[in-house]
Design a protein around this motif. Structure first.
Motif, short mmCIF file in Angstrom:
data_model
loop_
_atom_site.label_atom_id
_atom_site.label_comp_id
_atom_site.label_asym_id
_atom_site.label_seq_id
_atom_site.Cartn_x
_atom_site.Cartn_y
_atom_site.Cartn_z
N MET A 373 1.03 -1.50 -0.02
CA MET A 373 0.14 -0.33 -0.10
C MET A 373 1.03 1.57 -0.29
O MET A 373 0.74 1.71 0.72
N PRO A 374 1.74 1.18 -1.07
CA PRO A 374 2.54 2.76 -1.08
C PRO A 374 1.62 4.14 -0.84
O PRO A 374 2.66 4.46 -0.02
N ARG A 375 0.54 4.25 -1.94
CA ARG A 375 0.41 5.34 -1.42
C ARG A 375 -0.55 6.13 -0.36
O ARG A 375 -0.31 6.51 0.13
N THR A 376 -0.65 5.03 0.09
CA THR A 376 -1.99 5.10 1.18
C THR A 376 -0.31 5.69 2.56
O THR A 376 -0.53 6.25 2.51
N MET A 377 0.07 4.73 2.02
CA MET A 377 1.35 4.66 3.27
C MET A 377 1.83 5.89 2.75
O MET A 377 2.67 7.05 4.16
N ALA A 378 1.98 7.15 1.49
CA ALA A 378 2.38 8.65 1.36
C ALA A 378 2.16 9.13 2.42
O ALA A 378 2.21 10.13 2.58
N VAL A 379 0.40 9.52 1.87
CA VAL A 379 -0.59 9.75 2.95
C VAL A 379 -0.63 9.81 4.79
O VAL A 379 -0.47 10.61 4.61
N ALA A 465 -6.39 12.29 1.42
CA ALA A 465 -4.89 12.49 0.98
C ALA A 465 -5.24 13.87 0.61
O ALA A 465 -4.46 14.96 0.83
N ILE A 466 -6.24 14.84 0.94
CA ILE A 466 -6.79 16.19 0.45
C ILE A 466 -6.29 17.14 1.75
O ILE A 466 -5.29 17.79 1.90
N PRO A 467 -6.80 16.87 2.89
CA PRO A 467 -6.60 17.14 4.66
C PRO A 467 -4.89 16.82 4.56
O PRO A 467 -4.55 17.91 5.07
N ALA A 468 -4.61 16.26 4.53
CA ALA A 468 -2.70 15.57 4.73
C ALA A 468 -2.56 16.11 3.35
O ALA A 468 -0.96 17.65 3.67
N PHE A 469 -2.57 16.76 2.36
CA PHE A 469 -2.26 17.33 1.70
C PHE A 469 -2.35 18.72 2.52
O PHE A 469 -1.11 20.13 1.80
N LEU A 470 -2.95 19.75 2.73
CA LEU A 470 -3.22 21.24 2.92
C LEU A 470 -2.35 20.64 4.51
O LEU A 470 -2.15 21.51 4.75
N SER A 471 -2.21 20.10 5.05
CA SER A 471 -1.61 19.84 6.28
C SER A 471 0.12 20.34 6.06
O SER A 471 0.88 21.27 6.12
N LEU A 472 0.20 19.95 4.53
CA LEU A 472 1.68 19.90 4.22
C LEU A 472 1.61 21.45 3.51
O LEU A 472 2.92 22.91 3.85
#
Lengths: 971, 110
Positions: A373-379, A465-472
């Motif tokens: 689950m690499p993409r999940t892991m990135a998030v 992914a969206i909230p995680a991206f926003l945190s960044l």
């Protein structure tokens, strides 16, 4: 922006809930997949998100937007909404994360049509938006409870799971209890502030803080907020609430609902805050919550439990910041709320994905998911970095501002050392938790070889992914001006003063940065040695467990319920005795009536009319004798004597009209009572009579004591009532003066009854008729199934024969038609008497109706008099025979005629006088030659109507009680 | 006179209460009537005037207060209606439960 637009964020989710319910119908769910429905419905929160976003400049420029609709104007209750930057911040989270959660829900449930979940979710969204938009305390409370209820429904979503049900109950019990306290606290606040709307409350902070009630309202409001926002020791419901499906956990129990208490305290800060108790209360509870959550979370191996405890910890941080009451603290609060909502919802949703794809969320079974689950892991890594407070994430900024606020010079010296240590410790533990989450789930190798997983669909991953991206993004963007403005607006609304916000990551080497580095270093060590830490933690016994407290409370509740039930023995008499004792005590205590007259003035005995004293003694003595007479029948006779003596007293008042009515009513009630006596089977009566005289001494003493107490209270009440009554009447002189000219009646009492208070009398006779009809229905029809000798089961021929053979009543017909009560044969003398009595009574009745206006007597007396004669007929001839011989006697018809006649009679004067129940003398109008003292007026018609109604009602009563098993004759 | 009247009212009230608390339902019904007599007597004696003559417009002299009389009149009628209804309830109880003993009716908490 018009005020009505403020309702949109509440109404859109309600619409969503309604649409979700539609999905229940097969014709829709066969054509549309659940996933596409979720996609479609996610548009609703998205609309509200965009609308709110568009309104930020307006709120920034124009201040709070309000709207108010009257709800219960008589109580001063209205639905008010209030939108300022603080509520906007939370609303944006509710709507924005809400849209993502709805999309995610479509992917999360593999079973398909979970319309119920979707509807609950939307309802929650509506309640939460309402809570945040509320502009007065009532609206706030209603929506506050709405979120508790929807949260309950979502936690217990898997209704077949007993643990889920218990968790749901626990959360409802705790937050609901808090809600009650909150309501009380807010009502106190409103009463001191002089209004329930926020404008009034927020502007009367000084009055509130200096009020003597301040500690009470602070404690109550804080209790409500603490239970909702899971502060220790009320935090125990939140980890249990993880039995809700993961989308709900992510939404309610991390991002939005649990922040309601934070929102409330921030909202109330300008009004209730900035005091010593506020600081110590909020900081104390916040601190202990922060440490408890961080500490317990460290040993959890279930991903959701781990996240739940870290949420508890963050809620503690926020509560602590509100207590801190500095501008830096409120900046930190706003940043923390935003940062936490973003990373925590992302982590929850990632947990949901892991659970969904691998079937477990137990860290002891997971591991090595980085390959599958690499993409999940990135998030997950991005979100966890924010949680750990590492740069360049938004969470880093949150922690920096938090540290800046606890190191702020305005914090008292003693508290500062403690606060800094605690915050660093909690920060370290949170770091360790975040690291554990990522490492144990994704790195290493799978601990359970059976656990496999793969990345979910892109859509499902989009939600975290969206909230995680926003945190960044929020962390990386250099000085986002609008965001900074927004954050400072929100912080100012809560702080009540100016707040300067800079969102730069790098502010030079400052004490917070140093402390942050220390926290991260300790956290790293903790994470490295996490196995050992857990071992040590396992050895510390949970001596004081809040859960034990909760269980104990529930047990105590159960026990007190059992105790309360034991006082209920189900016996009517005991209830009655309790009520009497309570009522008596209330009268004495609240009425402040001394139980014994202080200075009884007997007065010269000679002044008392001898007859009156005699009647008083007779009435009392006869009543007393009714206790001691062994046979019920004699007791009834004694009662009758007592009633007649009361009539004598009334006559001496002098009140001849009342005395007359008392006489006929006394006789009628005795007749009715005797009838009731005869229809209760003899052996039952014998048994009951035995009990009457063979009661234990204790029972008798108790009843006697109650009776004597009641008598004493009544004596004092009536003595004071009579002695201190006003000796001049306001109304009576008017009646006396107006009776003759307005109603043509010399009898003032009669005029009051029939004319001045005619409507009263109409209702009164209606009640009388209703009693008759009610008894008739009750006895004839309600008992039909119980009665072995119900008239339906009797052969029809017998009834028919009784009707066909007219004059043969002495021989063949069934017993009840020819004999009187109890089957005793009656003599022909009595038959003659009955024949004479009825016409005489009819004449008396007619006279009373005609002349009742000038002399004692009225339509009521007339009706009862005639029905007494009919009662005599019933006794002599029996029910059947009476009804056959008196074909005009149709009780229901009489009642109907009487009431309709009176309504017509009351309405007719509207034409000539314009008054309902007006008085018109029809005889004088037409110019009829009538005998003196009699007038053909509307009063006369009323009397006639009363007579008919009462005759009908009384006949019904007599018929029902006298011959309960006879068939009704009328069709 | 006031005190004596009050004493009589109180005594009748107490007797009524005592009768209502009997196990025999017929006695309880008797108690109800005594109780309502006592209360009516009390209401009647709260009139503002101690009358000498009846409350008739064509009579001279101090009339008795007509207002409480009219109200008591209504009260008597209503209490008769209520009383009769209670009796029919007692009858229903006696048929359904086969008893005239108030203590046999102990199912109130279920």
């Amino acid at each position: 922006m018009s005020g009505a637009a403020l309702f949109i964020p509440i109404l859109l989710p309600i619409l969503g809930a309604a649409l979700a319910l539609l999905y229940r119908s097969p014709s829709i769910n066969h054509r549309l997949s659940f996933r596409s429905v979720c996609w479609l419905l996610s548009i609703l929160p998205l609309i509200s998100f965009l609308g709110l976003l568009a309104s930020t400049p307006i709120v920034h420029a124009a201040g709070p937007q309000t709207v108010s609709l009257a709800w219960i104007p008589s109580l001063g209750v209205s639905i008010s909404l209030w939108l300022d930057s603080l509520s906007l911040l939370f609303l944006l989270l509710v709507a924005g994360i809400g849209a993502l959660i709805v999309i995610y829900t479509g992917c999360y449930f593999s079973s398909g049509a979970e319309w119920r979940f979707l509807a609950y979710l939307f309802l929650f969204m509506a309640a939460m938006s309402g809570l945040l938009l509320a502009g007065d305390i009532v609206t706030l409370f209603v929506f506050w409870e709405g979120t508790s209820v929807t949260s309950f429904l979502l936690i217990a979503y898997k209704t077949s799971d007993e643990a889920a049900r218990r968790s749901a109950f626990k959360s409802l019990f705790i937050t609901g209890g808090g809600g009650v306290a909150l309501l009380a606290g807010l009502l106190f606040v409103a009463s001191v502030a002089g209004g329930g709307d926020f404008a009034a409350i927020l502007s009367s902070g000084d009055a509130l803080r200096s009020s003597p009630l301040y500690p009470v309202m602070l404690a109550l409001v804080a209790f409500g907020a603490f239970t909702k926002s899971a502060q220790t020791p009320a935090h125990i419901w939140l980890p249990d609430a993880m039995s809700a499906p993961t989308p709900a956990s992510a939404y309610l129990h991390s991002a939005t609902m649990v922040k309601a208490g934070i929102y409330l305290m921030a909202r109330m800060n300008p009004a209730l805050g900035q005091t010593e108790p506020w600081f110590w209360l909020l900081t104390g509870f916040g601190l202990s919550t922060m440490l408890t959550g961080a500490f317990v979370g460290l040993k959890k191996r279930d991903l959701k439990a781990l996240l739940a405890y870290s949420t508890v910890s963050q809620l503690g941080v926020m509560m602590m910041l509100i207590g801190d009451d500095t501008s830096t603290a409120f900046k930190a609060l706003v940043v923390s709320v935003l940062a936490h909502a973003l990373y925590k919802s992302a982590l929850f949703l990632v947990t949901g994905i892991i659970d969904h794809e691998t079937g477990t969320r137990d860290l002891d079974r997971l591991g090595g998911l980085r390959k599958t689950m690499p993409r999940t892991m990135a998030v997950a890594v991005i979100a966890a970095l924010s949680m750990a407070g590492l740069p360049p994430m938004f969470g880093f900024l949150a922690k920096e501002t938090l540290l800046a606020s606890v190191t702020h010079p305005s914090v008292p010296g003693i508290a500062q050392g403690l606060l800094v240590t605690a915050v660093v410790a909690a920060g370290a533990m949170l770091f360790a938790q975040a690291a554990t989450f990522v490492w144990d789930a994704f790195m290493g190798r799978p601990r359970d070889p059976k656990v496999h997983g793969h990345d979910p669909s892109a859509w499902m991953l989009l939600a975290p992914a969206i909230p995680a991206f926003l945190s960044l993004m929020f962390g990386l963007l250099p000085e986002p001006k609008r965001l900074a403005d927004f954050v400072s607006d929100a912080a100012e609304a809560a702080y009540g003063g100016e707040v300067k916000v800079s969102l730069a990551l790098w502010a030079g080497i400052t004490p917070p940065l140093v402390l942050s580095v220390i926290a991260i270093a300790i956290g790293f060590v903790l994470w490295q040695s996490r196995e050992r830490v857990r071992l040590i933690q396992g050895r510390i016994p949970a001596a004081v467990s809040a859960n034990r407290l909760y269980d104990g409370t529930l047990r105590a509740l159960d026990r007190s319920a059992r105790l309360a039930l034991r006082t209920q023995d189900g016996r009517l008499r005991h209830y009655l005795a309790t009520i009497l004792i309570g009522a008596g005590a209330l009268i004495v205590v609240l009425g402040e009536i001394p139980v014994l007259p202080t200075a009884p003035e007997l007065g010269p005995v000679a002044e008392m009319p001898l007859l009156r004293v005699f009647a008083l003694i007779l009435a009392t003595a006869a009543a007393a004798i009714s206790i001691f007479l062994r046979r019920d029948f004699f007791a009834i006779l004694a009662l009758s004597a007592s009633g007649l003596s009361v009539a004598l007293l009334m006559l001496l008042q002098p009140a001849p009209d009342v005395a007359l009515v008392q006489v006929v009513v006394d006789i009628l009630s005795v007749v009715v009572l005797v009838l009731a006596l005869t229809i209760i089977p003899r052996e039952q009566r014998a048994r009951a009579a035995e009990f009457t005289f063979k009661q234990s001494r204790w029972n008798l003493l108790r009843d006697a004591a109650i009776a004597i107490g009641a008598g004493i209270v009544m004596t004092s009440v009536s003595y004071y009532g009579i002695a201190s009554r006003p000796r001049a009447s306001v109304i009576t002189p008017y009646f006396e003066a107006a009776a003759k000219p307005l109603t043509g009646a010399a009898d003032i009492v009669g005029a009051i009854v029939v004319d001045f208070r005619g409507f009263d009398t109409l209702v009164e006779i209606t009640v009388f008729a209703m009693a008759g009809i009610g008894m008739y229905t009750l006895i004839r029809y309600a008992l039909r199934n119980d009665n072995a000798i119900s008239w339906r089961s009797r052969p029809r021929k017998e009834v028919a024969s009784a009707a066909v053979e007219p004059n043969d009543e002495d021989a063949a017909a069934p017993a009840h038609t020819i004999f009187g009560i109890d089957g005793m044969p009656t003599s022909s003398m009595l038959h003659m008497l009955a024949y004479v009595l009825l016409p005489v009574m009819l004449v008396i009745g007619a006279t009373q109706v005609m002349y009742g206006h000038d002399r004692p007597g009225d339509g009521f007396t007339a009706g009862v008099t005639i029905s007494l004669a009919i009662a005599f007929w019933y006794v002599i001839f029996g029910y059947q025979e009476t009804r056959r011989r008196l074909p005009w006697l149709k009780p229901s018809l009489l009642v109907a005629c009487g009431l309709l006649l009176e309504i017509a009679n009351a309405s007719l004067p509207v034409l000539s006088t314009g008054v309902f129940f007006g008085h018109v003398d029809y005889g004088a109008l037409v110019g009829l030659p009538l005998p003196a003292g009699f007038s053909l007026s509307s009063s006369f018609i009323f009397e006639l109507a009363i007579c008919l109604t009462v005759l009908g009602g009384a006949t019904l009563i007599l018929g029902a009680l006298g011959h309960p098993n006879d068939p009704p004759v009328e069709g | 006179v006031d005190l004596l009247q009050a004493l009589a009212i109180g005594a009748m009230f107490g007797i009524g209460i005592f009768q209502i608390l009997r196990r025999n339902v017929i006695r309880a019904a008797i108690g109800m009537l005594i109780l309502s007599n006592a209360v009516n007597l009390f209401l009647l004696s709260t009139g503002a005037y101690d009358g000498v003559v009846d409350a008739y417009a064509n009579l001279a002299g101090q009339k008795s207060d007509a207002l409480p009389q009219a109200l008591v009149l209504t009260a008597i009628v209503i209490s008769l209606a209520g009383f009769s209804f209670v009796l029919s309830l007692l009858y229903v109880l006696s048929v359904r439960l086969g008893t005239a003993d108030a203590d046999d009716i102990d199912q109130l908490k279920h």
